[in-house]
Scaffold this motif. Sequence first.
Motif, mmCIF file in Angstrom:
data_model
loop_
_atom_site.group_PDB
_atom_site.id
_atom_site.type_symbol
_atom_site.label_atom_id
_atom_site.label_comp_id
_atom_site.label_asym_id
_atom_site.label_seq_id
_atom_site.Cartn_x
_atom_site.Cartn_y
_atom_site.Cartn_z
ATOM 1 N N LYS A 43 0.845 -1.199 0.000
ATOM 2 C CA LYS A 43 0.000 0.000 0.000
ATOM 3 C C LYS A 43 0.873 1.239 0.000
ATOM 4 O O LYS A 43 2.050 1.176 0.356
ATOM 5 C CB LYS A 43 -0.949 0.007 1.185
ATOM 6 C CG LYS A 43 -0.296 -0.063 2.548
ATOM 7 C CD LYS A 43 -1.352 -0.039 3.647
ATOM 8 C CE LYS A 43 -1.097 -1.110 4.685
ATOM 9 N NZ LYS A 43 -2.108 -1.138 5.718
ATOM 10 N N GLU A 47 -1.087 5.531 3.457
ATOM 11 C CA GLU A 47 -1.941 4.514 4.096
ATOM 12 C C GLU A 47 -1.214 3.792 5.220
ATOM 13 O O GLU A 47 -1.824 3.421 6.219
ATOM 14 C CB GLU A 47 -2.461 3.524 3.056
ATOM 15 C CG GLU A 47 -3.492 4.123 2.136
ATOM 16 C CD GLU A 47 -4.079 3.105 1.166
ATOM 17 O OE1 GLU A 47 -4.080 1.891 1.466
ATOM 18 O OE2 GLU A 47 -4.536 3.540 0.090
ATOM 19 N N ILE A 48 0.095 3.582 5.071
ATOM 20 C CA ILE A 48 0.871 2.956 6.148
ATOM 21 C C ILE A 48 0.814 3.856 7.382
ATOM 22 O O ILE A 48 0.578 3.383 8.495
ATOM 23 C CB ILE A 48 2.339 2.723 5.729
ATOM 24 C CG1 ILE A 48 2.425 1.785 4.523
ATOM 25 C CG2 ILE A 48 3.151 2.144 6.902
ATOM 26 C CD1 ILE A 48 3.807 1.724 3.880
ATOM 27 N N ILE A 50 -1.484 6.029 8.180
ATOM 28 C CA ILE A 50 -2.837 6.037 8.723
ATOM 29 C C ILE A 50 -3.166 4.717 9.424
ATOM 30 O O ILE A 50 -3.684 4.697 10.538
ATOM 31 C CB ILE A 50 -3.875 6.327 7.619
ATOM 32 C CG1 ILE A 50 -3.714 7.772 7.133
ATOM 33 C CG2 ILE A 50 -5.301 6.075 8.106
ATOM 34 C CD1 ILE A 50 -4.451 8.074 5.834
ATOM 35 N N ASP A 51 -2.854 3.607 8.759
ATOM 36 C CA ASP A 51 -3.251 2.289 9.271
ATOM 37 C C ASP A 51 -2.372 1.775 10.409
ATOM 38 O O ASP A 51 -2.872 1.208 11.374
ATOM 39 C CB ASP A 51 -3.250 1.249 8.141
ATOM 40 C CG ASP A 51 -4.273 1.554 7.058
ATOM 41 O OD1 ASP A 51 -5.184 2.378 7.291
ATOM 42 O OD2 ASP A 51 -4.142 0.965 5.952
ATOM 43 N N GLU A 52 -1.049 1.940 10.278
ATOM 44 C CA GLU A 52 -0.133 1.374 11.275
ATOM 45 C C GLU A 52 0.670 2.405 12.048
ATOM 46 O O GLU A 52 1.301 2.074 13.038
ATOM 47 C CB GLU A 52 0.846 0.394 10.604
ATOM 48 C CG GLU A 52 0.225 -0.920 10.173
ATOM 49 C CD GLU A 52 -0.323 -0.891 8.752
ATOM 50 O OE1 GLU A 52 -1.185 -1.718 8.447
ATOM 51 O OE2 GLU A 52 0.096 -0.024 7.953
ATOM 52 N N HIS A 56 5.688 2.195 12.750
ATOM 53 C CA HIS A 56 5.700 1.022 11.865
ATOM 54 C C HIS A 56 6.353 1.375 10.532
ATOM 55 O O HIS A 56 7.180 0.610 10.018
ATOM 56 C CB HIS A 56 4.273 0.502 11.645
ATOM 57 C CG HIS A 56 4.206 -0.682 10.747
ATOM 58 N ND1 HIS A 56 4.611 -1.938 11.148
ATOM 59 C CD2 HIS A 56 3.808 -0.807 9.451
ATOM 60 C CE1 HIS A 56 4.460 -2.785 10.137
ATOM 61 N NE2 HIS A 56 3.983 -2.124 9.100
#
Length: 165
Positions: A43, A47-48, A50-52, A56
């Motif tokens: 991704k 998005e990384i 936002i998501d992790e 991370h």
Amino acid sequence: MKPRAVLVGPPGAGKTTVGTLLAAALGVDFRDVDADIEAVAGKPIPEIFIDEGEDHFRALERAAVASALSTFDGVLALGGGAILAAETRELLSGHTVVYLTVELSDAVSRVGLGSGRPLLALNPRATLKYLLDQRRPLYEQVATVTVGTGGRTPEDIAEELAGKL
């Protein structure tokens, strides 16, 4: 095996654009660590974040940089914050590291309003100024070559670097 050159610098310095041109001039491949991270994560970087979260992302970044430094022999571009990790700065020792400098006004015009750049999502001008000020000493610490990008074309910068390398 090690890269012919590793490009570092803040967002808007031209690492990817200049790196692509420099690689062509040297007759080697170009690689962008951010693209490696996106491929591993499956991704885009925003998005990384936002998501992790940033921690991370930075762990993925450290691993991607370490791998590229030992397996790639072309021109390598690092993300603007890669030099924040002490272990990455240590790994850069012994490499030809090119610091592409950029002034705030040029960086702002090049990155726009931070589209696709998670750290610049809120108040991009103030954040970019903070990032430039915070990271400058670290870029200078790892650099073996420093090149100013202000008011210059990517082609001119790549030509200068090809001559130096």
